[in-house]
Write an enzyme that holds these catalytic residues in place. Sequence first.
Site, PDB file in Angstrom:
ATOM      1  N   GLU A 106     -27.289 149.903   0.988  1.00 34.67           N
ATOM      2  CA  GLU A 106     -27.774 150.764  -0.105  1.00 34.67           C
ATOM      3  C   GLU A 106     -28.436 149.870  -1.142  1.00 34.67           C
ATOM      4  O   GLU A 106     -27.790 148.968  -1.685  1.00 34.67           O
ATOM      5  CB  GLU A 106     -26.635 151.553  -0.757  1.00 34.67           C
ATOM      6  CG  GLU A 106     -26.193 152.729   0.079  1.00 34.67           C
ATOM      7  CD  GLU A 106     -25.179 153.622  -0.615  1.00 34.67           C
ATOM      8  OE1 GLU A 106     -25.243 153.768  -1.860  1.00 34.67           O
ATOM      9  OE2 GLU A 106     -24.315 154.163   0.094  1.00 34.67           O
ATOM     10  N   GLU A 151     -18.215 152.333   0.586  1.00 34.73           N
ATOM     11  CA  GLU A 151     -17.679 152.043  -0.754  1.00 34.73           C
ATOM     12  C   GLU A 151     -16.186 152.354  -0.818  1.00 34.73           C
ATOM     13  O   GLU A 151     -15.731 153.105  -1.696  1.00 34.73           O
ATOM     14  CB  GLU A 151     -18.490 152.780  -1.834  1.00 34.73           C
ATOM     15  CG  GLU A 151     -19.941 152.333  -1.839  1.00 34.73           C
ATOM     16  CD  GLU A 151     -20.760 152.762  -3.061  1.00 34.73           C
ATOM     17  OE1 GLU A 151     -20.261 153.526  -3.897  1.00 34.73           O
ATOM     18  OE2 GLU A 151     -21.918 152.296  -3.170  1.00 34.73           O
TER      19      GLU A 151
HETATM   20  O1  AHR Z   1     -26.870 156.625  -3.092  1.00 35.26           O
HETATM   21  C1  AHR Z   1     -26.077 157.340  -3.976  1.00 35.26           C
HETATM   22  C2  AHR Z   1     -24.620 156.888  -3.954  1.00 35.26           C
HETATM   23  O2  AHR Z   1     -24.552 155.571  -4.419  1.00 35.26           O
HETATM   24  C3  AHR Z   1     -23.954 156.821  -2.611  1.00 35.26           C
HETATM   25  O3  AHR Z   1     -23.453 158.029  -2.191  1.00 35.26           O
HETATM   26  C4  AHR Z   1     -22.854 155.841  -2.835  1.00 35.26           C
HETATM   27  O4  AHR Z   1     -22.499 155.139  -1.669  1.00 35.26           O
HETATM   28  C5  AHR Z   1     -23.403 154.944  -3.917  1.00 35.26           C
HETATM   29  O5  AHR Z   1     -22.498 154.751  -4.946  1.00 35.26           O
END
Ligand code: AHR
Length: 522
Positions: free
Chosen positions: A335, A198
């Site tokens: 994610e 991110e």
């Molecule tokens: O999964 C929780 C958080 O969500 C992670 O650390 C981040 O990459 C995302 O914003």
Amino acid sequence: MRVWASLAVTFAIVSVVPAGAAEAIDAKIVVHADKLGAKIDRNIYGHFVEHLGRGVYEGIWVGEDSPIPNTRGIRKDVVAALKQLNPPVVRWPGGCFADSYHWRDGVGPRDKRPASINGSWGNVPESNAFGTHEFMDFAEQVGAKPFVSINVGSGTVQEADSWMQYMTAPADSPPGKERAKNGRTEPWNVPYIGVGNETWGCGGNMFADTYADEFRKYAAFVRTWSGPRGQLIAVGADTDEYAWTETMMKRAMLWRPDPSPMAYNVDRPLMPMLSLHFYTFAGTWQKKGASTGFGEDGWKAGLKRAYVMDELIRKHGAIMDKYDPEKKVGLAVDEWGTWWDGTKGASTLYQENTLRDAIIAGMTLNIFHDHADRVRMANIAQTINVLQAMVLTKGEKMIVTPTWHVFEMYKVHQDATRLPVDVTAPAYGDLPSLSVSASRDAAGLVHVSIVNLDPEKAARIDLSGVGKVTDSRMLTADAMDAHPAFDQADPFVPVALKNIKAKGKAVWLEVPSKSVTVLTVQ
Ligand code: AHR
């Protein structure tokens, strides 16, 4: 819904629903068992663990002296539960945490490792007891390949390169000798290397152009020093930030800018994979909705948001197609999962995992199958005690979640070949009431996964294109927010479908409302 007259007649004869039974929908599924599609990369069934809440500490790491049964400090119960899922890959150490992680703090004798602060998640102390060796041990114990996310946000190319040397350089090299001194002689295989996380947000607040250039620089130095070449995974878009994907494909995919004659100077792109992050909730980022105690509104809103995954993959995929029609660059949804409002008094991002989570897991995995030609990896967030977890722990106790069951039922699709399906069914609100996917495995068996999104109505299904159903496993519960509890029997153990009828090549079955079913067909 389309009406098919002959079927209506057939149902009149062989209907499996007793007269007066609760309302049901009629649906038709045709599996094109002779049309082989893309391979469903087993990495789509990947996991993610971050130093966050009780994900790593307590969830995995309890230490060698813990009364909780462990192997070299890693919980035995958690390893045993995860192993049953055939986990292909596990991503670590973050998440946001990765961009403030300094690997040197986490190697060497544990009692000499410096403690630090986890600035990403509540400024809690970070003991660094779980570092590179412990993560690699965990990945080996569960049988998954490691995906290491390097620190771009607050690190340097030199730090990333030295970590890669430490992990992968031959045993007789100086970094290899240091690694051996710390307990591991042979280099590790590191097949997946995330270049930041991110970077548009917690990983550096960069604009796409800046990160594309950073990625190019890291790609020049970050490599595996022995064994098979690791694949770099570039940070991709947040949800629908299509401009980010456009920039990455334009500026970072190739070794040289197109139309240089050097553009395809090797048979692989500079950026083998590009990621995508997308979370599901029932409200807004500010008020996501409770993980339990919701009504049909919360059910519907959660499912509707989860279904957006299909649109995101299609739209990001179309941009990727423009620059990479041969689909050399994989999309890694590294994610994804549900993110509900936290449970009061619980550890950071701990949430209950209900039937709604199971339905969302089933739907989303079906969507990944549909796009198997581009989606080469996905990592649900986050394995233990955090967000849409596979298992939850409380002291020495552990329970598996409904999402764990879906991953367990669906593992038959790992590395199988996708088969196209046609589904005719009424809508459930704005969504199709059924989400269906089929694949053929290496042994020639066909598996069909059917998710019934409707919380009230069962689905009477006319299934064609396949032979005899030899096995069926179905997961449901009485309530939309049913969830497992410590000290109680697991209410989600899948059962065989009761209503399956066959006549010649025709199969009729009924799946309950709000259920996930996997059929094995010969
Ligand atoms: O999964 C929780 C958080 O969500 C992670 O650390 C981040 O990459 C995302 O914003």
